[in-house]
Design a protein around this motif. Structure first.
Motif, PDB file in Angstrom:
ATOM      1  N   LYS A  45       0.802  -1.218   0.000  1.00  0.00           N
ATOM      2  CA  LYS A  45       0.000   0.000   0.000  1.00  0.00           C
ATOM      3  C   LYS A  45       0.840   1.275   0.000  1.00  0.00           C
ATOM      4  CE  LYS A  45      -3.994  -2.016   2.385  1.00  0.00           C
ATOM      5  NZ  LYS A  45      -4.898  -1.919   3.567  1.00  0.00           N
ATOM      6  N   ARG A  46       2.156   1.132   0.053  1.00  0.00           N
ATOM      7  CA  ARG A  46       3.013   2.314   0.141  1.00  0.00           C
ATOM      8  C   ARG A  46       4.404   1.971  -0.371  1.00  0.00           C
ATOM      9  NH1 ARG A  46       2.021   7.705   2.531  1.00  0.00           N
ATOM     10  NH2 ARG A  46       4.001   8.735   2.078  1.00  0.00           N
ATOM     11  N   GLN A  47       4.777   2.517  -1.529  1.00  0.00           N
ATOM     12  CA  GLN A  47       6.107   2.211  -2.053  1.00  0.00           C
ATOM     13  C   GLN A  47       7.191   2.971  -1.309  1.00  0.00           C
ATOM     14  OE1 GLN A  47       7.410   3.652  -5.958  1.00  0.00           O
ATOM     15  NE2 GLN A  47       8.210   1.606  -6.420  1.00  0.00           N
ATOM     16  N   MET A  48       6.935   4.245  -1.037  1.00  0.00           N
ATOM     17  CA  MET A  48       7.964   5.096  -0.446  1.00  0.00           C
ATOM     18  C   MET A  48       7.385   5.982   0.655  1.00  0.00           C
ATOM     19  SD  MET A  48      10.211   6.464  -3.727  1.00  0.00           S
ATOM     20  CE  MET A  48       8.867   6.630  -4.912  1.00  0.00           C
ATOM     21  N   VAL A  49       8.255   6.420   1.557  1.00  0.00           N
ATOM     22  CA  VAL A  49       7.975   7.512   2.489  1.00  0.00           C
ATOM     23  C   VAL A  49       9.039   8.561   2.209  1.00  0.00           C
ATOM     24  CG1 VAL A  49       7.818   8.259   4.875  1.00  0.00           C
ATOM     25  CG2 VAL A  49       6.996   5.980   4.232  1.00  0.00           C
ATOM     26  N   GLY A  50       8.632   9.713   1.626  1.00  0.00           N
ATOM     27  CA  GLY A  50       9.641  10.587   1.058  1.00  0.00           C
ATOM     28  C   GLY A  50      10.379   9.777   0.002  1.00  0.00           C
ATOM     29  N   PRO A  51      11.720   9.834  -0.021  1.00  0.00           N
ATOM     30  CA  PRO A  51      12.458   9.004  -0.976  1.00  0.00           C
ATOM     31  C   PRO A  51      12.865   7.634  -0.429  1.00  0.00           C
ATOM     32  CG  PRO A  51      13.947  10.558   0.025  1.00  0.00           C
ATOM     33  CD  PRO A  51      12.597  10.824   0.629  1.00  0.00           C
ATOM     34  N   PHE A  52      12.496   7.309   0.821  1.00  0.00           N
ATOM     35  CA  PHE A  52      12.830   5.996   1.385  1.00  0.00           C
ATOM     36  C   PHE A  52      12.015   4.931   0.652  1.00  0.00           C
ATOM     37  CE2 PHE A  52      14.391   8.656   4.740  1.00  0.00           C
ATOM     38  CZ  PHE A  52      15.349   7.923   5.419  1.00  0.00           C
ATOM     39  N   ILE A  53      12.686   4.060  -0.101  1.00  0.00           N
ATOM     40  CA  ILE A  53      11.991   3.063  -0.907  1.00  0.00           C
ATOM     41  C   ILE A  53      12.237   1.648  -0.394  1.00  0.00           C
ATOM     42  CG2 ILE A  53      13.864   2.727  -2.598  1.00  0.00           C
ATOM     43  CD1 ILE A  53      11.609   2.713  -4.781  1.00  0.00           C
ATOM     44  N   PHE A  54      13.168   1.498   0.525  1.00  0.00           N
ATOM     45  CA  PHE A  54      13.526   0.182   1.050  1.00  0.00           C
ATOM     46  C   PHE A  54      13.931   0.382   2.507  1.00  0.00           C
ATOM     47  CE2 PHE A  54      16.655  -3.139   1.938  1.00  0.00           C
ATOM     48  CZ  PHE A  54      16.139  -4.272   1.329  1.00  0.00           C
ATOM     49  N   PHE A  55      13.403  -0.481   3.386  1.00  0.00           N
ATOM     50  CA  PHE A  55      13.722  -0.345   4.800  1.00  0.00           C
ATOM     51  C   PHE A  55      13.742  -1.733   5.418  1.00  0.00           C
ATOM     52  CE2 PHE A  55      13.505   0.823   9.205  1.00  0.00           C
ATOM     53  CZ  PHE A  55      14.061   2.099   9.282  1.00  0.00           C
ATOM     54  N   ASP A  56      14.933  -2.178   5.812  1.00  0.00           N
ATOM     55  CA  ASP A  56      15.131  -3.494   6.427  1.00  0.00           C
ATOM     56  C   ASP A  56      15.677  -3.327   7.840  1.00  0.00           C
ATOM     57  OD1 ASP A  56      14.233  -5.357   4.636  1.00  0.00           O
ATOM     58  OD2 ASP A  56      16.194  -6.208   4.188  1.00  0.00           O
ATOM     59  N   HIS A  57      15.188  -4.158   8.725  1.00  0.00           N
ATOM     60  CA  HIS A  57      15.619  -4.215  10.125  1.00  0.00           C
ATOM     61  C   HIS A  57      16.243  -5.597  10.313  1.00  0.00           C
ATOM     62  CE1 HIS A  57      13.956  -4.303  14.579  1.00  0.00           C
ATOM     63  NE2 HIS A  57      15.264  -4.499  14.541  1.00  0.00           N
ATOM     64  N   PHE A  58      17.561  -5.653  10.581  1.00  0.00           N
ATOM     65  CA  PHE A  58      18.223  -6.956  10.687  1.00  0.00           C
ATOM     66  C   PHE A  58      18.756  -7.181  12.095  1.00  0.00           C
ATOM     67  CE2 PHE A  58      21.202  -3.953   8.758  1.00  0.00           C
ATOM     68  CZ  PHE A  58      22.325  -4.057   9.560  1.00  0.00           C
ATOM     69  N   GLY A  59      18.660  -8.436  12.532  1.00  0.00           N
ATOM     70  CA  GLY A  59      19.060  -8.808  13.873  1.00  0.00           C
ATOM     71  C   GLY A  59      17.929  -8.587  14.880  1.00  0.00           C
ATOM     72  N   PRO A  60      18.198  -8.763  16.188  1.00  0.00           N
ATOM     73  CA  PRO A  60      19.539  -9.077  16.702  1.00  0.00           C
ATOM     74  C   PRO A  60      19.957 -10.510  16.401  1.00  0.00           C
ATOM     75  CG  PRO A  60      17.928  -9.105  18.483  1.00  0.00           C
ATOM     76  CD  PRO A  60      17.197  -8.648  17.263  1.00  0.00           C
ATOM     77  N   VAL A  61      21.230 -10.654  16.100  1.00  0.00           N
ATOM     78  CA  VAL A  61      21.808 -11.968  15.856  1.00  0.00           C
ATOM     79  C   VAL A  61      23.178 -12.000  16.524  1.00  0.00           C
ATOM     80  CG1 VAL A  61      22.796 -11.235  13.639  1.00  0.00           C
ATOM     81  CG2 VAL A  61      22.414 -13.673  14.087  1.00  0.00           C
ATOM     82  N   GLN A  62      23.525 -13.143  17.076  1.00  0.00           N
ATOM     83  CA  GLN A  62      24.833 -13.323  17.706  1.00  0.00           C
ATOM     84  C   GLN A  62      25.670 -14.248  16.833  1.00  0.00           C
ATOM     85  OE1 GLN A  62      26.248 -12.038  20.778  1.00  0.00           O
ATOM     86  NE2 GLN A  62      28.040 -12.870  19.715  1.00  0.00           N
ATOM     87  N   PHE A  63      26.746 -13.724  16.261  1.00  0.00           N
ATOM     88  CA  PHE A  63      27.672 -14.544  15.495  1.00  0.00           C
ATOM     89  C   PHE A  63      28.703 -15.134  16.444  1.00  0.00           C
ATOM     90  CE2 PHE A  63      26.397 -11.595  11.982  1.00  0.00           C
ATOM     91  CZ  PHE A  63      25.869 -12.566  11.141  1.00  0.00           C
ATOM     92  N   MET A  64      28.892 -16.439  16.353  1.00  0.00           N
ATOM     93  CA  MET A  64      29.890 -17.099  17.171  1.00  0.00           C
ATOM     94  C   MET A  64      31.290 -16.850  16.590  1.00  0.00           C
ATOM     95  SD  MET A  64      28.201 -18.498  19.647  1.00  0.00           S
ATOM     96  CE  MET A  64      27.163 -17.035  19.583  1.00  0.00           C
ATOM     97  N   SER A  65      32.298 -17.167  17.371  1.00  0.00           N
ATOM     98  CA  SER A  65      33.678 -17.002  16.929  1.00  0.00           C
ATOM     99  C   SER A  65      33.899 -17.752  15.618  1.00  0.00           C
ATOM    100  CB  SER A  65      34.623 -17.529  18.008  1.00  0.00           C
ATOM    101  OG  SER A  65      35.963 -17.461  17.574  1.00  0.00           O
ATOM    102  N   GLY A  66      34.486 -17.055  14.649  1.00  0.00           N
ATOM    103  CA  GLY A  66      34.754 -17.652  13.347  1.00  0.00           C
ATOM    104  C   GLY A  66      33.634 -17.465  12.339  1.00  0.00           C
ATOM    105  N   LYS A  67      32.484 -16.954  12.789  1.00  0.00           N
ATOM    106  CA  LYS A  67      31.340 -16.743  11.904  1.00  0.00           C
ATOM    107  C   LYS A  67      31.124 -15.245  11.673  1.00  0.00           C
ATOM    108  CE  LYS A  67      30.191 -21.137  11.789  1.00  0.00           C
ATOM    109  NZ  LYS A  67      30.242 -21.943  10.550  1.00  0.00           N
ATOM    110  N   GLY A  68      30.359 -14.931  10.639  1.00  0.00           N
ATOM    111  CA  GLY A  68      30.080 -13.529  10.373  1.00  0.00           C
ATOM    112  C   GLY A  68      29.194 -13.360   9.159  1.00  0.00           C
ATOM    113  N   MET A  69      29.029 -12.129   8.748  1.00  0.00           N
ATOM    114  CA  MET A  69      28.219 -11.776   7.589  1.00  0.00           C
ATOM    115  C   MET A  69      29.122 -11.621   6.378  1.00  0.00           C
ATOM    116  SD  MET A  69      25.675  -8.495   7.198  1.00  0.00           S
ATOM    117  CE  MET A  69      26.962  -7.324   6.778  1.00  0.00           C
TER     118      MET A  69
END
Length: 305
Positions: A45-69
């Motif tokens: 129902k809404r493509q944009m708010v002002g020029p904001f066209i994409f909005f993602d909220h990621f996490g919370p996530v805990q990466f263990m030692s040796g892991k990552g994005m």
């Protein structure tokens, strides 16, 4: 980050506050290894708010030692990316030769314009020790006259961004103007982005002078005109009304919006444009290797088929 299109619906809340145009409940998606993403924009129902066209909220996530994005090099056109962190850090590398670690409270604005490629990875030190990650990624669609500008990159540390503290809340002005203060970040169209953290039982005003406005409630509960909302929610407001947010619990939220663009945008994968033909050209350019490569990177994300 790379956008994976989805046919899943994004759910909406019922609303009674007259100042509210739309309440969006972000769709939660697990991208693997417990890495959760909640997508608020684009919405059916809404493509944009002002020029904001994409909005993602990621996490919370805990990466263990040796892991990552590890988001391998991928392309963008016609937009600017904002990655904003509350926890953790990300190493940004792009095809213009910029290398910058993003830390909580800092502002990285990568303007793709006619085309840029970048990667986003967990820095080596944090990969060794493990880290918690929580943050937001936004895309800012560029006005038609600026869609083909040269790519560029800006970085401002958290300490370089203006911060105000007033009656139980703290606001960091990431971009644009809010609370009578202006960020130093350069923009090609008027928009604003502010992090607000508030204690319980505090009133926070949302400036009425922006054409389109929304609040992304990251966590906590608020009351607006007698209605209560709990995060995560994107609350989109009608223009012109004076809004006061009363906090029921301690709250973290983002104020965002700006001037509406002159028309809708086409969005496919990581490409945004007012022209379908331009997106087809970008597809062909990435498929054929015509984007400038990210230095010292050999991997890449193939064009989705």
């Amino acid at each position: 980050m790379s956008w994976i299109p989805s046919n899943d619906p994004v759910l909406g809340d019922s609303k009674t506050c007259d100042a509210l145009e739309l309440v969006i409940v972000p769709r939660t998606r697990d991208l693997g290894d417990g890495f959760a993403v909640r997508r608020a924009l684009p919405h059916g129902k809404r493509q944009m708010v002002g020029p904001f066209i994409f909005f993602d909220h990621f996490g919370p996530v805990q990466f263990m030692s040796g892991k990552g994005m590890d988001v391998r090099p991928h392309p963008h056109i016609g937009l600017a990316t904002v990655t904003y962190l509350f926890d953790g850090s990300i190493m940004h590398r792009d095809s213009e030769g910029n290398i910058q670690e993003i830390e909580p409270g800092a502002m990285n604005l990568m303007t793709a314009g006619r085309g840029i490629a970048h990667s986003e990875r967990t820095p080596d030190l944090q990969r060794q020790s493990g880290q918690k990650m929580l943050g937001l990624q936004s895309w800012i669609a560029l006005p038609a006259a600026a869609e083909e500008i040269a790519p560029s990159f800006q970085h401002y540390a958290a300490a370089d961004l203006p911060t105000i503290r007033d009656r139980g809340f703290t606001a960091r002005i990431i971009a644009g103007s809010a609370f009578g203060v202006t960020s130093p970040v350069a923009m090609v169209s008027p928009w604003f982005y502010t992090e607000v953290s508030a204690q319980r039982d505090v009133s926070v005003p949302l400036d009425p002078d922006h054409e389109e406005r929304a609040i992304y409630l990251v966590d906590g509960e608020v009351e607006i005109s007698g209605d209560r909302f709990e995060g995560p929610r994107l609350l989109v407001f009608r223009p012109g009304d004076r809004i006061t947010v009363k906090t029921i619990t301690p709250v973290r939220m983002m104020f965002l919006g700006g001037d509406a663009l002159e028309g809708p945008r086409h969005i496919w994968w990581n490409f945004v444009s007012s022209s379908k033909a331009r997106i087809e050209q970008a597809k062909a350019d990435w498929r054929s290797g015509r984007f400038t490569a990210v230095p010292d990177e050999t991997e890449f994300i193939p064009l989705p088929e």
